[in-house]
Design a protein around this motif. Structure first.
Motif, PDB file in Angstrom:
ATOM      1  N   THR B 191       0.887  -1.134   0.427  1.00 39.93           N
ATOM      2  CA  THR B 191       0.429   0.359  -0.001  1.00 39.93           C
ATOM      3  C   THR B 191       1.001   1.597   0.166  1.00 39.93           C
ATOM      4  O   THR B 191       1.247   2.071  -0.859  1.00 39.93           O
ATOM      5  CB  THR B 191      -1.655   0.156   1.310  1.00 39.93           C
ATOM      6  OG1 THR B 191      -1.711  -1.473   1.512  1.00 39.93           O
ATOM      7  CG2 THR B 191      -2.492   1.222   1.537  1.00 39.93           C
ATOM      8  N   LEU B 192       1.727   0.930   1.229  1.00 44.35           N
ATOM      9  CA  LEU B 192       2.654   2.489   1.110  1.00 44.35           C
ATOM     10  C   LEU B 192       3.096   2.781  -0.009  1.00 44.35           C
ATOM     11  O   LEU B 192       3.702   3.603  -0.617  1.00 44.35           O
ATOM     12  CB  LEU B 192       3.843   2.172   2.260  1.00 44.35           C
ATOM     13  CG  LEU B 192       4.160   2.969   3.106  1.00 44.35           C
ATOM     14  CD1 LEU B 192       3.395   3.441   3.411  1.00 44.35           C
ATOM     15  CD2 LEU B 192       5.626   2.700   3.662  1.00 44.35           C
ATOM     16  N   VAL B 193       4.096   1.901  -1.117  1.00 47.94           N
ATOM     17  CA  VAL B 193       4.750   1.822  -2.116  1.00 47.94           C
ATOM     18  C   VAL B 193       4.100   2.035  -3.787  1.00 47.94           C
ATOM     19  O   VAL B 193       4.506   2.792  -4.165  1.00 47.94           O
ATOM     20  CB  VAL B 193       5.504   0.669  -3.002  1.00 47.94           C
ATOM     21  CG1 VAL B 193       5.496   0.642  -4.050  1.00 47.94           C
ATOM     22  CG2 VAL B 193       6.116   0.257  -1.815  1.00 47.94           C
ATOM     23  N   THR B 194       2.095   2.081  -3.504  1.00 50.01           N
ATOM     24  CA  THR B 194       1.716   2.166  -4.481  1.00 50.01           C
ATOM     25  C   THR B 194       0.640   3.798  -4.138  1.00 50.01           C
ATOM     26  O   THR B 194       1.164   4.287  -5.218  1.00 50.01           O
ATOM     27  CB  THR B 194       0.146   1.638  -3.972  1.00 50.01           C
ATOM     28  OG1 THR B 194       0.268   0.398  -4.641  1.00 50.01           O
ATOM     29  CG2 THR B 194      -0.717   1.460  -5.528  1.00 50.01           C
ATOM     30  N   THR B 195       1.264   4.198  -2.451  1.00 53.96           N
ATOM     31  CA  THR B 195       0.373   5.641  -2.585  1.00 53.96           C
ATOM     32  C   THR B 195       2.287   6.658  -2.291  1.00 53.96           C
ATOM     33  O   THR B 195       1.367   8.041  -3.002  1.00 53.96           O
ATOM     34  CB  THR B 195      -0.716   5.640  -0.946  1.00 53.96           C
ATOM     35  OG1 THR B 195       0.127   4.790  -0.467  1.00 53.96           O
ATOM     36  CG2 THR B 195      -1.924   4.440  -1.721  1.00 53.96           C
ATOM     37  N   VAL B 196       2.739   6.305  -1.988  1.00 55.51           N
ATOM     38  CA  VAL B 196       3.325   7.177  -1.814  1.00 55.51           C
ATOM     39  C   VAL B 196       4.645   7.278  -2.850  1.00 55.51           C
ATOM     40  O   VAL B 196       5.279   8.315  -3.608  1.00 55.51           O
ATOM     41  CB  VAL B 196       4.486   6.659  -0.190  1.00 55.51           C
ATOM     42  CG1 VAL B 196       5.151   7.130   0.210  1.00 55.51           C
ATOM     43  CG2 VAL B 196       3.319   6.967   0.667  1.00 55.51           C
ATOM     44  N   ALA B 197       4.809   5.734  -3.710  1.00 55.07           N
ATOM     45  CA  ALA B 197       6.899   6.358  -4.323  1.00 55.07           C
ATOM     46  C   ALA B 197       6.449   6.737  -5.560  1.00 55.07           C
ATOM     47  O   ALA B 197       4.967   6.515  -6.241  1.00 55.07           O
ATOM     48  CB  ALA B 197       6.822   4.805  -4.524  1.00 55.07           C
ATOM     49  N   PRO B 198       6.848   8.503  -6.249  1.00 55.35           N
ATOM     50  CA  PRO B 198       5.957   8.476  -7.498  1.00 55.35           C
ATOM     51  C   PRO B 198       6.323   7.620  -8.511  1.00 55.35           C
ATOM     52  O   PRO B 198       7.088   6.498  -8.749  1.00 55.35           O
ATOM     53  CB  PRO B 198       7.350   9.387  -7.759  1.00 55.35           C
ATOM     54  CG  PRO B 198       8.670   9.273  -7.022  1.00 55.35           C
ATOM     55  CD  PRO B 198       8.115   8.093  -5.519  1.00 55.35           C
ATOM     56  N   ASN B 202       6.518   3.128  -8.023  1.00 54.76           N
ATOM     57  CA  ASN B 202       5.909   2.354  -7.648  1.00 54.76           C
ATOM     58  C   ASN B 202       5.414   1.020  -8.046  1.00 54.76           C
ATOM     59  O   ASN B 202       5.832   0.435  -7.137  1.00 54.76           O
ATOM     60  CB  ASN B 202       4.451   2.984  -7.436  1.00 54.76           C
ATOM     61  CG  ASN B 202       4.103   3.602  -8.887  1.00 54.76           C
ATOM     62  OD1 ASN B 202       4.289   4.365 -10.107  1.00 54.76           O
ATOM     63  ND2 ASN B 202       3.368   4.470  -8.830  1.00 54.76           N
TER      64      ASN B 202
END
Lengths: 314, 258
Positions: B191-198, B202
């Motif tokens: 979830t973090l990667v999908t929402t936070v990483a540009p 992501n």
């Protein structure tokens, strides 16, 4: 044919040599060496924090020593092929998953060595837990857990037993039971090392004593020898005290007056009796006085108590 | 090794937490059934002309989300429960070669997870077919040639989760820590990667996470990824997670006092 070296080795079931282990700045074991031979119950005594449990954990390969050797039957524990058949250990009575029944707890261990369920059932009977064999260990009292731990230690019918404070939590019946058990095991020729911080308990059970303090060996002796070492002279009551005192002084003994009698140092009760008989002096009482083993132990370990009241108070 | 596996199997099945996990699988199966009923209801509510275009998550979807966590916890508990109860000392006194003890635990935990995965995913898929019946929802009527690799990939994911849990549990020695680590890997990180990483990071990072790898292994990423890994690479990487966690666990167990 066994060489002389091997023959000498046979008797040493537990060998601890120059064992050292430090936790941070404190030495839990500081060059500790001793041997335990078969056929006797050996008490492993020391104040709390003196390194007894650490030593046992090193013997069982659970903790690694910084230097030195801890050998069981001449080998390091991790090299034992089927350890439960050589060494049985009771370390921490509460050790075991509370969900498991007493029977399953033992079966989990038995299976690692291909020991059958029949042996498990027999042991549960031997330690008096047959009636609660299918109850969860979580509901057991400390005394019941100790009994279960003993059963686990005996599982592989080992020649060497390491028991860490086995009387903790036992009721008087249980204490008597475990004392007799340890004596029986030793009489069968097994090597039994029992740790305790209570001298009184060991005086009743052990033949030999290994006393440690601050990770060092303080005494490796027999109970009888320790009693001899801490003898406090002979108290004599006689109506002709002055006469006997003079006669004893001639033999080189030191004599002093003490409540209702005379205290003699440097002469045994037998010698005093012989001397009095030769002079025709009646004796009402001849008592060899020794420090209690408890006192002897306190004296031995006085310098090595890890957590002293005054240190804590600072 | 057989005696050790037998001992570990008895350990696993003689504690309540294992059966709580099994009960959780039954609850998840019921959720899969509910989801199937919901899909059938939506189908029935639509005009026949729109039904052909209807897309739905497959019946085992609830199971695929939660079963990896269940087996992950199973793996964690297999070792941390021993540390928490002091059983580890008793166990290691019986089996002083620590690598062998961990290997036996890995074998038993992997086998139990594989069995749970096979039964649970197959049952969920069959249940879905049964409930949706003759309605033509594609995801509920996949041909076996498509269904089998998908379920196999899901099974690999639950086994890997269990072994990662075991390895992390051996390193952390704490149930709370181990469960938190497994949850982070399976739920929080994706979830973090999908929402936070540009973008495009992501996807570049996200496709390397276990919950994404299993779909790439089955070669069924759909529109989720623009540039999925080849199935073989995805499978190798997924197995690599388990291997790395177990190696770290074995090292920690061998090096430290208990």
């Amino acid at each position: 044919m066994r060489g002389p070296d091997a023959a000498a080795r046979v008797g040493r079931m537990i060998e601890v040599r120059e064992l050292t282990k430090r936790y941070g700045g404190t030495a839990a074991l500081d060059g500790l060496s001793f041997e335990v031979r078969p056929g006797t119950v050996t008490g492993f005594l020391g104040p709390n924090g003196s390194g007894k449990s650490t030593c046992m954990r090193v013997l069982l390969g659970l903790a690694a020593a910084d230097s030195g050797a801890a050998l069981v039957n001449g080998r390091r524990y991790r090299e034992l092929e089927r350890p439960l058949h050589e060494v049985g250990a009771l370390l921490d009575a509460s050790a075991g998953h509370g969900d498991r029944t007493a029977r399953d707890h033992l079966r989990c261990l038995a299976r690692t060595h291909g020991i059958g369920d029949r042996r498990v059932t027999g042991l549960l009977e031997r330690v008096g837990l047959a009636g609660v064999a299918r109850r969860r260990v979580g509901g057991f009292s400390l005394g019941m857990r100790q009994r279960l731990g003993i059963a686990a230690a005996l599982l592989g019918d080992p020649g060497v037993l390491l028991l860490d404070e086995p009387v903790n939590g036992l009721d008087p019946d249980g204490i008597r039971w475990i004392r007799e058990l340890m004596r029986t095991l030793a009489a069968e020729g097994r090597t039994v090392l029992v740790s305790s911080h209570l001298m009184g308990e060991m005086a009743l059970t052990a033949d030999r004593l290994v006393v440690v303090g601050r990770g060092r060996l303080i005494a490796d002796t027999s109970v009888a020898e320790l009693e001899r070492r801490f003898r406090r002279g002979v108290l004599v009551r006689t109506p002709r005290g002055a006469e006997l005192a003079a006669a004893l002084a001639e033999t080189g003994a030191t004599v002093s007056a003490e409540d209702g009698g005379i205290a003699v140092h440097g002469s045994t009760a037998e010698e005093i009796g012989e001397l009095a008989a030769a002079r025709g002096i009646p004796l009402y009482e001849v008592a060899t006085r020794s420090a209690s083993l408890e006192e002897a132990y306190m004296e031995l370990t006085a310098g090595s108590v890890a957590h002293r009241a005054e240190e804590v108070a600072r | 090794m057989i005696p050790l596996l037998s001992a570990e199997w008895l350990k696993l099945r003689s504690v309540r937490s294992t059966w709580l996990n099994a009960a959780a699988v039954v609850v998840l199966l019921a959720l899969c059934g509910l989801w199937s009923f919901a899909v059938a209801g939506i189908w029935d509510g639509r005009p026949p002309a729109e039904r052909a275009a209807m897309r739905a998550a497959p019946p085992e979807y609830p199971m695929s989300l939660a079963l990896p966590l269940c087996t992950g916890v199973l793996g964690v508990l297999a070792i941390t429960a021993e540390h928490a109860t002091g059983m580890i000392r008793v166990s290691l006194a019986a089996v002083p070669r620590r690598g062998r003890l961990l290997a036996a635990k890995a074998g038993v935990v992997a086998a139990a997870s594989l069995a749970a995965g096979l039964v649970a995913f197959t049952a969920a898929a069959l249940l879905g077919r049964l409930i949706v019946g003759g309605r033509g929802v594609a995801e509920f009527h996949r041909p076996v040639g498509e269904e089998a690799p998908w379920i196999a990939s899901l099974c690999l994911l639950v086994v890997v989760s269990a072994l990662v849990g075991l390895g992390l549990g051996a390193v952390l020695r704490s149930t709370a820590g181990g469960v938190a680590a497994v949850t982070a890997l399976l739920f929080v990180l994706p979830t973090l990667v999908t929402t936070v990483a540009p973008d495009p990071w992501n996807e570049r990072i996200g496709r390397l996470l276990p919950t994404s790898l299993f779909a790439q292994l089955a070669d069924r990423t759909g529109t989720m990824l623009d540039d999925p890994l080849p199935p073989a690479a995805a499978g190798a990487l997924l197995v690599g997670y388990a291997a790395a966690a177990l190696a770290a666990g074995a090292l920690a167990l061998a090096r430290r006092d208990v």
